[in-house]
Design a protein around this motif. Structure first.
Motif, PDB file in Angstrom:
ATOM      1  N   GLU A 151     -42.108  21.797  43.858  1.00  0.00           N
ATOM      2  CA  GLU A 151     -41.616  20.460  43.540  1.00  0.00           C
ATOM      3  C   GLU A 151     -41.306  20.390  42.047  1.00  0.00           C
ATOM      4  OE1 GLU A 151     -42.864  15.884  44.426  1.00  0.00           O
ATOM      5  OE2 GLU A 151     -43.598  17.485  45.693  1.00  0.00           O
ATOM      6  N   PRO A 152     -40.025  20.505  41.689  1.00  0.00           N
ATOM      7  CA  PRO A 152     -39.682  20.537  40.270  1.00  0.00           C
ATOM      8  C   PRO A 152     -39.800  19.157  39.640  1.00  0.00           C
ATOM      9  CG  PRO A 152     -37.689  20.520  41.556  1.00  0.00           C
ATOM     10  CD  PRO A 152     -38.840  20.611  42.516  1.00  0.00           C
ATOM     11  N   GLY A 153     -40.291  19.127  38.420  1.00  0.00           N
ATOM     12  CA  GLY A 153     -40.353  17.880  37.683  1.00  0.00           C
ATOM     13  C   GLY A 153     -39.096  17.713  36.847  1.00  0.00           C
ATOM     14  N   TYR A 154     -38.946  16.544  36.294  1.00  0.00           N
ATOM     15  CA  TYR A 154     -37.798  16.242  35.454  1.00  0.00           C
ATOM     16  C   TYR A 154     -37.747  17.201  34.262  1.00  0.00           C
ATOM     17  CZ  TYR A 154     -34.523  13.351  32.808  1.00  0.00           C
ATOM     18  OH  TYR A 154     -33.444  12.909  32.099  1.00  0.00           O
ATOM     19  N   ASP A 155     -38.914  17.509  33.697  1.00  0.00           N
ATOM     20  CA  ASP A 155     -38.986  18.410  32.541  1.00  0.00           C
ATOM     21  C   ASP A 155     -38.513  19.816  32.892  1.00  0.00           C
ATOM     22  OD1 ASP A 155     -40.049  16.325  31.104  1.00  0.00           O
ATOM     23  OD2 ASP A 155     -42.128  16.923  31.487  1.00  0.00           O
ATOM     24  N   GLU A 156     -38.896  20.301  34.067  1.00  0.00           N
ATOM     25  CA  GLU A 156     -38.501  21.645  34.491  1.00  0.00           C
ATOM     26  C   GLU A 156     -36.987  21.742  34.681  1.00  0.00           C
ATOM     27  OE1 GLU A 156     -39.459  24.902  37.998  1.00  0.00           O
ATOM     28  OE2 GLU A 156     -40.512  22.986  38.000  1.00  0.00           O
ATOM     29  N   ILE A 157     -36.388  20.713  35.242  1.00  0.00           N
ATOM     30  CA  ILE A 157     -34.935  20.702  35.443  1.00  0.00           C
ATOM     31  C   ILE A 157     -34.224  20.650  34.094  1.00  0.00           C
ATOM     32  CG2 ILE A 157     -33.006  19.394  36.416  1.00  0.00           C
ATOM     33  CD1 ILE A 157     -34.957  18.527  38.651  1.00  0.00           C
ATOM     34  N   LEU A 158     -34.712  19.808  33.190  1.00  0.00           N
ATOM     35  CA  LEU A 158     -34.112  19.745  31.850  1.00  0.00           C
ATOM     36  C   LEU A 158     -34.255  21.064  31.110  1.00  0.00           C
ATOM     37  CD1 LEU A 158     -34.926  16.218  30.399  1.00  0.00           C
ATOM     38  CD2 LEU A 158     -32.723  17.184  30.969  1.00  0.00           C
ATOM     39  N   TRP A 159     -35.407  21.716  31.242  1.00  0.00           N
ATOM     40  CA  TRP A 159     -35.604  23.013  30.590  1.00  0.00           C
ATOM     41  C   TRP A 159     -34.588  24.027  31.107  1.00  0.00           C
ATOM     42  CZ3 TRP A 159     -36.761  27.809  32.563  1.00  0.00           C
ATOM     43  CH2 TRP A 159     -37.051  28.793  31.626  1.00  0.00           C
ATOM     44  N   PHE A 160     -34.363  24.028  32.419  1.00  0.00           N
ATOM     45  CA  PHE A 160     -33.378  24.944  33.011  1.00  0.00           C
ATOM     46  C   PHE A 160     -31.987  24.668  32.450  1.00  0.00           C
ATOM     47  CE2 PHE A 160     -30.102  25.450  36.326  1.00  0.00           C
ATOM     48  CZ  PHE A 160     -30.073  26.838  36.363  1.00  0.00           C
ATOM     49  N   VAL A 161     -31.601  23.396  32.400  1.00  0.00           N
ATOM     50  CA  VAL A 161     -30.265  23.038  31.912  1.00  0.00           C
ATOM     51  C   VAL A 161     -30.121  23.396  30.430  1.00  0.00           C
ATOM     52  CG1 VAL A 161     -28.709  21.091  31.463  1.00  0.00           C
ATOM     53  CG2 VAL A 161     -29.889  21.259  33.645  1.00  0.00           C
ATOM     54  N   ASP A 162     -31.148  23.111  29.631  1.00  0.00           N
ATOM     55  CA  ASP A 162     -31.065  23.361  28.186  1.00  0.00           C
ATOM     56  C   ASP A 162     -31.158  24.833  27.822  1.00  0.00           C
ATOM     57  OD1 ASP A 162     -30.757  20.703  27.625  1.00  0.00           O
ATOM     58  OD2 ASP A 162     -32.865  20.350  27.145  1.00  0.00           O
ATOM     59  N   LYS A 163     -32.077  25.549  28.420  1.00  0.00           N
ATOM     60  CA  LYS A 163     -32.404  26.898  27.954  1.00  0.00           C
ATOM     61  C   LYS A 163     -31.784  28.023  28.767  1.00  0.00           C
ATOM     62  CE  LYS A 163     -35.428  25.240  25.014  1.00  0.00           C
ATOM     63  NZ  LYS A 163     -35.053  25.017  23.671  1.00  0.00           N
ATOM     64  N   GLN A 164     -31.682  27.870  30.067  1.00  0.00           N
ATOM     65  CA  GLN A 164     -31.359  28.999  30.929  1.00  0.00           C
ATOM     66  C   GLN A 164     -29.962  28.957  31.528  1.00  0.00           C
ATOM     67  OE1 GLN A 164     -34.389  29.382  33.850  1.00  0.00           O
ATOM     68  NE2 GLN A 164     -34.272  31.585  33.905  1.00  0.00           N
ATOM     69  N   LEU A 165     -29.358  27.795  31.594  1.00  0.00           N
ATOM     70  CA  LEU A 165     -28.102  27.624  32.317  1.00  0.00           C
ATOM     71  C   LEU A 165     -26.960  28.437  31.718  1.00  0.00           C
ATOM     72  CD1 LEU A 165     -26.620  26.209  34.595  1.00  0.00           C
ATOM     73  CD2 LEU A 165     -26.218  24.313  33.077  1.00  0.00           C
ATOM     74  N   LEU A 166     -26.753  28.336  30.421  1.00  0.00           N
ATOM     75  CA  LEU A 166     -25.622  29.037  29.799  1.00  0.00           C
ATOM     76  C   LEU A 166     -25.779  30.548  29.875  1.00  0.00           C
ATOM     77  CD1 LEU A 166     -24.919  26.773  26.717  1.00  0.00           C
ATOM     78  CD2 LEU A 166     -23.658  26.926  28.859  1.00  0.00           C
TER      79      LEU A 166
END
Length: 135
Positions: free
Chosen positions: A34-49
């Protein structure tokens, strides 16, 4: 860029679709139970690009020529959010990327295996020469 998160029965999976002109790239990321809002933001900010840069496969897409009324678009978005999405193009692109990585991994492991065999063969030959040097 579009991030879709769905539950596959065991984990929450995020699929990112990145469109450039007439081509799209897809990334699959497993968030966990169950992903939290912080985990999703971390993925978008750090890992997505970094993940997007690492993706080698692209899918050709058709360009929509019609302009859609904003209210209609809003209704379509709300309907789309309510329905389960079957992302066939995304799944196909991700599967193709996995197959490409699998082939590269097989080639790399074969080269390493052959190098190890050659090294063992040389060591065995060296031992044999040292053992029978004085005879």
């Amino acid at each position: 860029m579009k991030l879709s998160i769905y539950h596959d029965g065991q984990f929450f999976i995020g699929i990112v679709e990145f469109k450039e002109s007439k081509q799209s790239k897809f990334i699959k990321h497993t968030f966990g139970k169950e992903p939290g809002y912080d985990e999703i933001l971390w993925f978008v900010d750090k890992q997505l690009l970094a993940s997007l840069d690492g993706t080698k496969t692209t899918v050709a897409m058709k360009k929509d020529k019609k302009r859609i009324n904003p209210k209609r678009l809003q209704r379509l978005v709300s309907r789309e959010q309510k329905q389960f999405k079957h992302l066939s193009k995304a799944h196909a692109a991700i599967k193709e990327e996995q197959e490409l990585n699998k082939k590269q991994r097989k080639v790399k492991s074969k080269v390493e295996r052959d190098a190890l065999k050659e090294k063992k063969r040389r060591m065995k030959r060296q031992k044999f020469k040292e053992k029978h040097k004085g005879h």
